[in-house]
Scaffold this active site. Sequence first.
Site, mmCIF file in Angstrom:
data_model
loop_
_atom_site.group_PDB
_atom_site.id
_atom_site.type_symbol
_atom_site.label_atom_id
_atom_site.label_comp_id
_atom_site.label_asym_id
_atom_site.label_seq_id
_atom_site.Cartn_x
_atom_site.Cartn_y
_atom_site.Cartn_z
ATOM 1 N N VAL A 46 0.833 -1.206 0.000
ATOM 2 C CA VAL A 46 0.000 0.000 0.000
ATOM 3 C C VAL A 46 0.868 1.256 0.000
ATOM 4 O O VAL A 46 0.572 2.222 -0.707
ATOM 5 C CB VAL A 46 -0.993 0.000 1.184
ATOM 6 N N CYS A 47 1.958 1.231 0.750
ATOM 7 C CA CYS A 47 2.857 2.393 0.785
ATOM 8 C C CYS A 47 3.495 2.626 -0.580
ATOM 9 O O CYS A 47 3.634 3.764 -1.026
ATOM 10 C CB CYS A 47 3.926 2.209 1.849
ATOM 11 N N THR A 48 3.882 1.540 -1.239
ATOM 12 C CA THR A 48 4.461 1.667 -2.574
ATOM 13 C C THR A 48 3.432 2.255 -3.526
ATOM 14 O O THR A 48 3.733 3.182 -4.292
ATOM 15 C CB THR A 48 4.964 0.301 -3.085
ATOM 16 N N MET A 51 3.003 6.086 -2.736
ATOM 17 C CA MET A 51 4.098 6.937 -3.191
ATOM 18 C C MET A 51 4.149 6.989 -4.718
ATOM 19 O O MET A 51 4.422 8.043 -5.297
ATOM 20 C CB MET A 51 5.430 6.453 -2.612
#
Length: 157
Positions: A46-48, A51
């Site tokens: 999810v973070c990838t 960003m």
Amino acid sequence: MVNTGDDAPDFSAPVANGDIEEFDLEAELDDGPLVLAFFPGAFTSVCTNEMCTFRDNLSQFEDVGADVFGVSRDTPFTLNEFRAQNDLNFGLISDLNRDIIEAFDVEMDFDALGVYGVAKRSVFVINADGEVTYSWVTDDPGVEPNYEEVAQAAAEA
């Protein structure tokens, strides 16, 4: 928690931007509004995605003079590798000691995983005067921000 209308907590920290340099909030505000996108950890799905979505929409922010920075507890070395592998074209601030996460009051734990003191997924827009003009925080790390809403807030900052 830091809310809309509050003064943003001032801080300095390493920023991974291909190199590792010192980021100073007050100095950066001279260039116009900032978007600080806190995320729990590099190299997670999810973070990838988050960003990379900021990367893909960066022109919306640049068009209104706003700079985007990601913020996480990862080391600046890890963040530079994360930037490189995902072709991120904005800086990632390393908050290894959790000073920024604590100042913005966005700290969370993943007790079941034994991971403590990471950033809640959250976004703050700070205008050139250092005032928080937009804040969004979630307790669910699987939820991403409304990117159009963030872009609109940056345009109005």
